[in-house]
Design an enzyme around this catalytic site. Sequence first.
Site, PDB file in Angstrom:
ATOM      1  N   GLU A   1       0.823  -1.208   0.000  1.00 48.23           N
ATOM      2  CA  GLU A   1       0.000   0.000   0.000  1.00 48.23           C
ATOM      3  C   GLU A   1       0.858   1.259   0.000  1.00 48.23           C
ATOM      4  OE1 GLU A   1      -0.583  -2.651   1.892  1.00 48.23           O
ATOM      5  OE2 GLU A   1      -2.472  -3.357   1.049  1.00 48.23           O
TER       6      GLU A   1
ATOM      7  N   HIS B   1     -11.978  -6.080   7.631  1.00 51.93           N
ATOM      8  CA  HIS B   1     -12.569  -5.690   6.344  1.00 51.93           C
ATOM      9  C   HIS B   1     -13.775  -4.783   6.564  1.00 51.93           C
ATOM     10  CE1 HIS B   1     -10.338  -9.344   5.412  1.00 51.93           C
ATOM     11  NE2 HIS B   1     -10.301  -8.963   4.157  1.00 51.93           N
TER      12      HIS B   1
END
Lengths: 337, 410
Positions: free
Chosen positions: A60, A129
Site C-alpha cells: 500500500e 474488512h
Amino acid sequence: MARMTMIEAVRSAMDVSMARDDDVVVFGEDVGYFGGVFRSTQGLQAKYGRTRCFDTPISESGIVGTAIGMAAYGLKPCVEIQFADYMYPAYDQLTQEAARIRYRSNGDFTCPIVVRMPTGGGIFGGQTHSQSPEALFTHVCGLKVIVPSNPYDAKGLLIAAIEDPDPVMFLEPKRLYNGPFDGHHERPVTPWSKHDLGEVPDGHYTIPIGKAEVRRTGSAVTVVAYGTMVHVALAAAEDAGIDAEVIDLRSLLPLDLDTIVKSVTKTGRCVVVHEATLTSGFGAEVAALVQEHCFYHLEAPVVRVAGWDTPYPHAQEWDYFPGPGRVGRALAEVMEA
Amino acid sequence: MVDSARLSLHVPEPAVRPGGQPDFSNVKIAKAGAVPRPEVDVASEDIRELAYSIIRVLNRDGEAVGPWAGSLSDDELLIGLRNMMKLRAFDARMLMAQRQGKTSFYMQHLGEEAVSCAFRKALVKGDMNFPTYRQAGLLISDDYPMVEMMNQIYSNESDPLRGRQLPIMYSSKEHGFFTISGNLATQYVQAVGWAMASAIKNDSRIAAAWIGDGSTAESDFHSALVFASTYKAPVILNIVNNQWAISTFQGIARGGSGTFAARGLGFGIPALRVDGNDYLAVHAVARWAAERARRNLGPTLIEYVTYRVGAHSTSDDPSAYRPKTESEAWPLGDPVLRLMKHLIVKGAWSEERHVQAEAEIADEVIEAQRQAEAHGTLHAGGRPSVRDIFEGVYAEMPPHIRRQRQKAGY
C-alpha cells in the site's frame, strides 16, 4: 440516463475521466486484468491499456508512494486500496507526504492524487474488512475526504476528486455498492435499479467537493450523517415518525458547516450518526462545531450515535452496526430533552 | 525438548568506540581501475561481484586508471572541483551562521561532496532527484543560486518556501530537486513513481532516488525496489553509505546482507558499489546508470561508500559515539584533495591556483551571505508573513482555514 449500482457509477467515473484525460492512470492490487475484488475497475485495462490501468505488488505504501511521484511528474493517479483497513501501511505517505507537498514546496510541487478505498461494515467482513478510518484523514491538513452515499453522488464526486488539484481520500461504503441499505439487515436489499439516486448520467458531470445535501427536510431535529448512515438515518426518521431533517455531508473535509448551522439553527436539535467508533470520531468534530455555532439555538445536548469503541466483530455485526433502532432511540432522547 | 544451549541475541557493534584506535581493516577496497566496466545492457546476475567490490578510478598517485576512467574532460573536472569547494565553503559559513543563532539547524556534507556534485553532472535538465538532506551538491552543481539556498536556511522574507520548511530542506522543480521530506525513505518510492510516469508518457526524462545507509531499514526502501524492479522504472536508486546514521553504525541497518548494494540483487536490479570520495568514479558510475535508464533498460542501484566527517547535524556530537580521529583514518581520503591532486598531476591545476580559488569561493559565499542576510535571518530582520501560514495548504483556501486566518488577524 442509465440506472447504475454504486460500483458501476464509480467505474463510470474512472472511465469518463480516463477517456477525457490521458494523464489519468488507475492502479492498485488486482485492479488491472481482474478489475478489482469489487469489480470497480473492470474493463478499464482492456479499454485503456496496461500502462494506464495495472496491477501492483501488495504494498500500500508503494501504491500511494508511486502515485505521489507520478503526480509530481504531472499525471493524475487514481489508486485503489483494496479495503480501507489496509491503508495503514500507506498512512505515512498520505499524511506526511501527499498532504504537505504543496504547502512545504510553496506550490513548486503538487499532489493531485485520489485514493479510493471500500470502507465500513455490513458484509460480514470482520475486524479487518469493516473499518471506517475517515477521522484519521480529517485530522490531516492538506487532504480532502469524501464519503458518498449513492451512485449519482459517487460518480459526480469521484470525477470532481480526480480533477481536483489536491489529494483526495475517497471512501466508498461497501454496504452501499449494490443497494441503498436502510439498516434493516433482515430485510432484502432494494437494488439501486429501483432508486432515484441510481439514475446516473452516462457522461461527464461533477458534484462540488465541500457541499452537503439535505436528503429529507424537517423541523424537529437535524440528523447529520454520511455514507451508509444516511440511509439508516432516513429509515429511523420514517420508523419513528419524527419530522427530522437529514443532512448527507458527502464531503467531510472540507465540511459544509453552513448547511449544518442553518439546519440546527432551525430545528434546535442535532443527532450525529456514523459507523466508525465513537471516541474521537468525526461526530465529535460535528458536535463541537454545532455547540460552537448553534449554542443559543439548541434545545437539547447534541447526541452521537456511532459504532462501539471496540474492534468490528464478525458474528455480532448487526449489534455493532448502528441501525434505525439506535438512531431512533437517540432521536427520542433529544426530542424529550 | 531439544537439547541445546540457551539462545542469545546478536546485537552488532562497530569495531571501535570513543577512546579506541580507528580501524577500517574490515573495509575491503579494490585497487583503482581493477573493477571491470560492463555494457549497460548487462544482466544483474552477470555482475553480482560489482555489488561487493568498490569501483575506483583515482589511484594513490592521483592518476585516473581503469575502464571507468575518462568520462569527463579537464574543464568538466575543474568545474567539479570548484563545485565541491563551493559546497564545502557554503557548509562552513552556514555552520557558523547556525552557531551564531542566525538559523535553528544545519547539516553539512564534509567528506561527501563528491557524491552529489559528481552525480548531478550525469543527469540532464528535466531529470528529477528525490534527495535527502545531504545532497545540496545537486543544487550547487546545477548553479542554483546560493543566495536562494541561504534565504531558505534563514527562513527570511525572501525564502522561496515562505518559512514553512526546516533549513536545508530545499525545493526546486526547475533544478530537478524534489521538495525534501524529513520522514525517511518515503521519497525513495516516490522517485520510482515519477520514473514510472515518465515511462508511461514515453518521455526521455529519468529520476534519481536518494537514501542514507540507515534509512534502508525503512519499509519504503523495499517497496521502492519491488516497484522499480517490477516495472523496470527508469530510476537510479542511490544509497549513500557514510557509515553513520546519527550515532548508529551502518552495521545495524545492514544486518548480515554483506553490502547495501547487494540488496538490489534479490530484486534483479543491477547493483554497483563505488568509491564515494572519487569524483571520477561517482560520475562514471552515475553516467552508466543514467544511460541504462534512458535506454529503457530499467533501474540501477548504486551504493556510494563514503564517510561522514562532520556531525550528523548541528544537534549532534559524534565524539560521544566514535573515535575523534576516525575520519582521518578513513581509507578513501578526502574527495576535494583527491580531485585537486589528480588535476595537478595532469597539469591542469596547481597548488597556487587552488589557494586562489579557495579565496575567490570564500568571497563568493560571503557575498551571497551578505545578500541573504539583508533579507533577514531566523530571529532578525525580514520574515515571511503570518498570512503565509494559511496559504497553500490547498490550491484554493477552504472556509475553515479562511475562518482561522481571520481569527489570527489576517
